[in-house]
Design a protein around this motif. Structure first.
Motif, mmCIF file in Angstrom:
data_model
loop_
_atom_site.group_PDB
_atom_site.id
_atom_site.type_symbol
_atom_site.label_atom_id
_atom_site.label_comp_id
_atom_site.label_asym_id
_atom_site.label_seq_id
_atom_site.Cartn_x
_atom_site.Cartn_y
_atom_site.Cartn_z
ATOM 1 N N LEU A 101 -10.260 9.534 -7.095
ATOM 2 C CA LEU A 101 -9.189 10.525 -7.032
ATOM 3 C C LEU A 101 -8.223 10.286 -8.177
ATOM 4 N N VAL A 102 -8.020 11.321 -8.991
ATOM 5 C CA VAL A 102 -7.014 11.278 -10.052
ATOM 6 C C VAL A 102 -5.846 12.141 -9.592
ATOM 7 N N ALA A 103 -4.703 11.505 -9.313
ATOM 8 C CA ALA A 103 -3.560 12.218 -8.744
ATOM 9 C C ALA A 103 -2.282 11.461 -9.082
ATOM 10 N N ALA A 104 -1.173 12.196 -9.075
ATOM 11 C CA ALA A 104 0.134 11.570 -9.288
ATOM 12 C C ALA A 104 0.527 10.804 -8.031
ATOM 13 N N LEU A 105 0.903 9.551 -8.204
ATOM 14 C CA LEU A 105 1.186 8.697 -7.050
ATOM 15 C C LEU A 105 2.251 7.682 -7.425
ATOM 16 N N GLY A 106 3.283 7.615 -6.599
ATOM 17 C CA GLY A 106 4.356 6.661 -6.832
ATOM 18 C C GLY A 106 4.171 5.388 -6.044
ATOM 19 N N THR A 107 5.211 4.580 -6.022
ATOM 20 C CA THR A 107 5.149 3.281 -5.336
ATOM 21 C C THR A 107 6.043 3.234 -4.105
ATOM 22 N N ASP A 108 6.554 4.403 -3.662
ATOM 23 C CA ASP A 108 7.426 4.414 -2.492
ATOM 24 C C ASP A 108 6.596 4.274 -1.218
ATOM 25 N N ALA A 109 7.273 4.267 -0.072
ATOM 26 C CA ALA A 109 6.591 4.050 1.205
ATOM 27 C C ALA A 109 5.595 5.162 1.511
ATOM 28 N N ASP A 110 5.969 6.411 1.212
ATOM 29 C CA ASP A 110 5.044 7.517 1.468
ATOM 30 C C ASP A 110 3.813 7.414 0.578
ATOM 31 N N GLY A 111 4.009 7.017 -0.676
ATOM 32 C CA GLY A 111 2.869 6.825 -1.564
ATOM 33 C C GLY A 111 1.950 5.727 -1.065
ATOM 34 N N ALA A 112 2.534 4.632 -0.574
ATOM 35 C CA ALA A 112 1.719 3.553 -0.036
ATOM 36 C C ALA A 112 0.944 4.005 1.198
ATOM 37 N N ALA A 113 1.589 4.832 2.043
ATOM 38 C CA ALA A 113 0.908 5.340 3.242
ATOM 39 C C ALA A 113 -0.255 6.245 2.857
ATOM 40 N N ALA A 114 -0.053 7.089 1.838
ATOM 41 C CA ALA A 114 -1.121 7.970 1.391
ATOM 42 C C ALA A 114 -2.289 7.177 0.822
ATOM 43 N N ARG A 115 -1.991 6.126 0.071
ATOM 44 C CA ARG A 115 -3.049 5.298 -0.504
ATOM 45 C C ARG A 115 -3.864 4.636 0.612
ATOM 46 N N ARG A 116 -3.169 4.119 1.649
ATOM 47 C CA ARG A 116 -3.898 3.507 2.775
ATOM 48 C C ARG A 116 -4.758 4.543 3.492
ATOM 49 N N ALA A 117 -4.231 5.767 3.618
ATOM 50 C CA ALA A 117 -4.956 6.799 4.349
ATOM 51 C C ALA A 117 -6.223 7.245 3.628
ATOM 52 N N LEU A 118 -6.312 7.004 2.337
ATOM 53 C CA LEU A 118 -7.507 7.381 1.598
ATOM 54 C C LEU A 118 -8.702 6.522 1.968
ATOM 55 N N GLY A 119 -8.466 5.332 2.486
ATOM 56 C CA GLY A 119 -9.558 4.468 2.912
ATOM 57 C C GLY A 119 -10.217 3.731 1.759
ATOM 58 N N ASP A 120 -11.260 3.008 2.090
ATOM 59 C CA ASP A 120 -11.927 2.150 1.114
ATOM 60 C C ASP A 120 -12.910 2.898 0.228
ATOM 61 N N ARG A 121 -13.353 4.093 0.643
ATOM 62 C CA ARG A 121 -14.382 4.796 -0.120
ATOM 63 C C ARG A 121 -13.829 5.530 -1.331
ATOM 64 N N VAL A 122 -12.515 5.696 -1.437
ATOM 65 C CA VAL A 122 -11.926 6.469 -2.526
ATOM 66 C C VAL A 122 -11.136 5.539 -3.440
ATOM 67 N N ARG A 123 -11.519 5.508 -4.714
ATOM 68 C CA ARG A 123 -10.768 4.741 -5.712
ATOM 69 C C ARG A 123 -9.730 5.656 -6.350
ATOM 70 N N VAL A 124 -8.512 5.179 -6.494
ATOM 71 C CA VAL A 124 -7.422 5.975 -7.029
ATOM 72 C C VAL A 124 -7.148 5.587 -8.472
ATOM 73 N N VAL A 125 -7.126 6.598 -9.337
ATOM 74 C CA VAL A 125 -6.657 6.422 -10.714
ATOM 75 C C VAL A 125 -5.356 7.217 -10.806
ATOM 76 N N PRO A 126 -4.211 6.552 -10.742
ATOM 77 C CA PRO A 126 -2.951 7.286 -10.600
ATOM 78 C C PRO A 126 -2.419 7.822 -11.933
ATOM 79 N N LEU A 127 -1.751 8.956 -11.830
ATOM 80 C CA LEU A 127 -0.897 9.455 -12.894
ATOM 81 C C LEU A 127 0.549 9.135 -12.522
ATOM 82 N N PRO A 128 1.448 9.053 -13.494
ATOM 83 C CA PRO A 128 2.856 8.845 -13.148
ATOM 84 C C PRO A 128 3.381 9.991 -12.284
ATOM 85 N N LEU A 129 4.259 9.664 -11.348
ATOM 86 C CA LEU A 129 4.893 10.659 -10.491
ATOM 87 C C LEU A 129 6.394 10.619 -10.715
ATOM 88 N N HIS A 130 6.945 11.733 -11.174
ATOM 89 C CA HIS A 130 8.383 11.851 -11.372
ATOM 90 C C HIS A 130 8.978 12.504 -10.126
#
Length: 526
Positions: free
Chosen positions: A66-95
């Motif tokens: 998944l290539v998506a804008a993702l920050g380091t706040d609590a909601d971003g961390a929750a979204a990353r956990r919800a993606l599970g182990d099968r999805v690798r995240v390549v983040p873009l900066p999130l303003h």
């Protein structure tokens, strides 16, 4: 085959469902009080699409990125956990902050949705561009928040090499030229093809009259009858394929299935959806796009990919929709539902009676019980959709039955037009038909999907169709419908020709050859 990753590009959201029961109103306002029983959080938007791609991928080892804008706040961390182990995240900066959508449900029914957050993605990164160049298939899950636009140049380059599926959004940009398949829903297709005049934009919607976009025929009163909704969807899909430079556009129609169109063609492929009772349609479009992308990444043709995606989306809705993704399986989940009763425009019991070659209108060469034409008139008078299909139907086989079942789900009545014995002999040669007309008509009439049967003596059913004037004419997927004379006939009164997927490997000729070989093998002379 390229076994690179399947890459999903798009706007990541965090979806939150607050579920409970509501059996009273608040004392200070006429609003229901929800007693919360559970709170579920899951990846939404492009995150849901990536999760579904991971679940639908053919091989457990297939990589999903998944290539998506993702920050380091609590909601971003929750979204990353919800993606599970099968999805690798390549983040873009999130303003800004990650968008969060909260639904409050009581008894499984949404009461209100609350939206908060909403940052914008930064520029493309070298890591994102590199993973896209290595992809074997790409899904752009555009939710109108800028991620696809940030990667547009590299997506345009990738579309020249591998399948790119683009799930568009009215607030987003158009698909890049060369997109293999764009997947707007009916409302989005209407909005994309609506003229810029505000009044016209507001009036456009699923099934609205033609004249709301390029490639549509004139509206009633300008020399052409009003189009059926199916024809309007087909015209919009064709216009969008031309405008976007996409190989094909599939307009998803919810419970009605999906319509696959391409530029310059007036005869789309319609894939009806299985009937589903209950369920939650939230996320069905993401499931459809994910399934199409996985299938194209495996080398499937677009027609095959759309057929698989319609089935997967229907099963997804029946299983509970997006709210069931990542949750434990429910033994009481709704099973795949059987076909629903025919629509209100359909015939009453006893309407469809088989005929034989001596009945009907002798002057026209048409044989029927006389009910086909009356049935068509009654159905139109009720506001229903008349569907017709035709063929020789010599030795009825599984391919025929599947085609007729799907055709019957398109509208409110299905009329089958059958070649007479003389017509079959001219078309198929000596020894055909194998089954006389009266028997062929009787067998067809016995099928639950068929409402009336009528015969014609010409090589093509144009004269018969001029009398029946169906709203939709259906042919099997082994035809190229653009060149059919029926297609031109249907356009005269605003009807639409569609092609349905056909069950491969079944034909009357192959059955006859197999029977002949079997008879020869068992002959005492051998």
């Amino acid at each position: 085959m390229n076994r690179g990753p399947i890459v999903v590009v798009g706007d990541l959201l965090l979806d939150e469902d607050i579920e409970g029961t509501a059996d009273r109103l608040a004392p200070d306002a006429p609003a229901p009080v929800v007693d919360v029983t559970c709170v579920r959080r899951r990846a939404g938007g492009a995150g849901l699409a990536a999760r579904l791609v991971a679940e639908l991928a053919a091989r457990p080892g297939d990589e999903v990125v998944l290539v998506a804008a993702l920050g380091t706040d609590a909601d971003g961390a929750a979204a990353r956990r919800a993606l599970g182990d099968r999805v690798r995240v390549v983040p873009l900066p999130l303003h800004g902050t990650l968008p969060v959508k909260t639904r409050v449900l009581a008894g499984g029914r949404p009461l209100v949705r609350l939206d908060r957050g909403g940052g914008r993605p930064g520029a493309a990164t070298a890591a994102a561009e590199a993973v896209l160049r290595s992809a074997r298939a790409v899904l752009v899950s555009d939710y109108g928040r800028g991620t696809a636009d940030a990667l547009r140049p590299v997506l345009a380059a990738v579309a020249r090499r591998v399948p790119v599926v683009w799930d568009p959004h009215p607030r987003g940009g158009p698909p890049v030229p060369g997109t293999r398949l764009a997947t707007p829903n009916a409302g989005e297709a209407a909005a994309f093809t609506a003229p810029p005049h505000p009044a016209s934009v507001l009036s456009a919607g699923p099934g609205s009259a033609p004249g709301h976009g390029p490639g549509s025929p004139p509206v009633s009163g300008q020399g052409s009858p009003p189009a059926t909704p199916l024809r309007a969807h087909a015209d919009r899909g064709t216009a969008l394929a031309e405008r976007w430079g996409a190989a094909q556009v599939v307009v998803t129609l919810g419970a009605e299935g999906a319509l696959l169109t391409r530029a310059g063609s007036g005869a789309p492929l319609l894939v009806p959806a299985p009937r589903v009772t209950g369920g939650d349609p939230c996320g069905a479009g993401d499931c459809f796009a994910a399934a199409v992308t996985v299938a194209l990444g495996e080398g499937a043709l677009p027609e095959e990919a759309v057929e698989r995606a319609v089935a997967e989306a229907a099963a997804f809705v029946a299983a509970g929709g997006a709210s069931a993704v990542g949750e434990p399986a429910d033994d009481d989940a709704s099973p795949r539902a059987p076909a629903a009763p025919r629509g209100s425009g359909g015939p009453a019991p006893g309407d469809a009676l088989s005929g034989d070659a001596s009945s009907g209108d002798a002057s026209s060469g048409d044989a029927s019980s006389g009910d086909a034409f009356a049935l068509a008139r009654r159905t139109r008078a009720r506001g229903g959709t008349v569907v017709a299909t035709g063929g020789c139907f010599d030795l009825l086989h599984a391919g025929h039955v599947g085609l007729l079942e799907r055709a019957g789900r398109i509208g409110d009545c299905l009329i089958v037009c059958v070649n007479s014995d003389a017509s079959v002999a001219r078309l198929k040669g000596p020894g055909r038909p194998l089954t006389p007309l009266a028997d062929r008509m009787r067998v067809l009439d016995a099928l639950g999907s068929v409402d009336a049967v009528v015969a014609f003596d010409e090589d093509t059913p144009e004269r018969l169709l001029d009398r029946l004037r169906p709203d939709v004419w259906v042919k099997g997927g082994d035809y190229t419908a653009d060149g059919l004379p029926e297609t031109a006939a249907l356009r005269r009164w605003g009807g639409q020709t569609v092609v349905l997927p056909y069950l491969d490997g079944r034909s009357t000729s192959s059955l006859a050859h197999r029977a002949a070989r079997a008879a020869a093998a068992g002959s005492p002379d051998r």
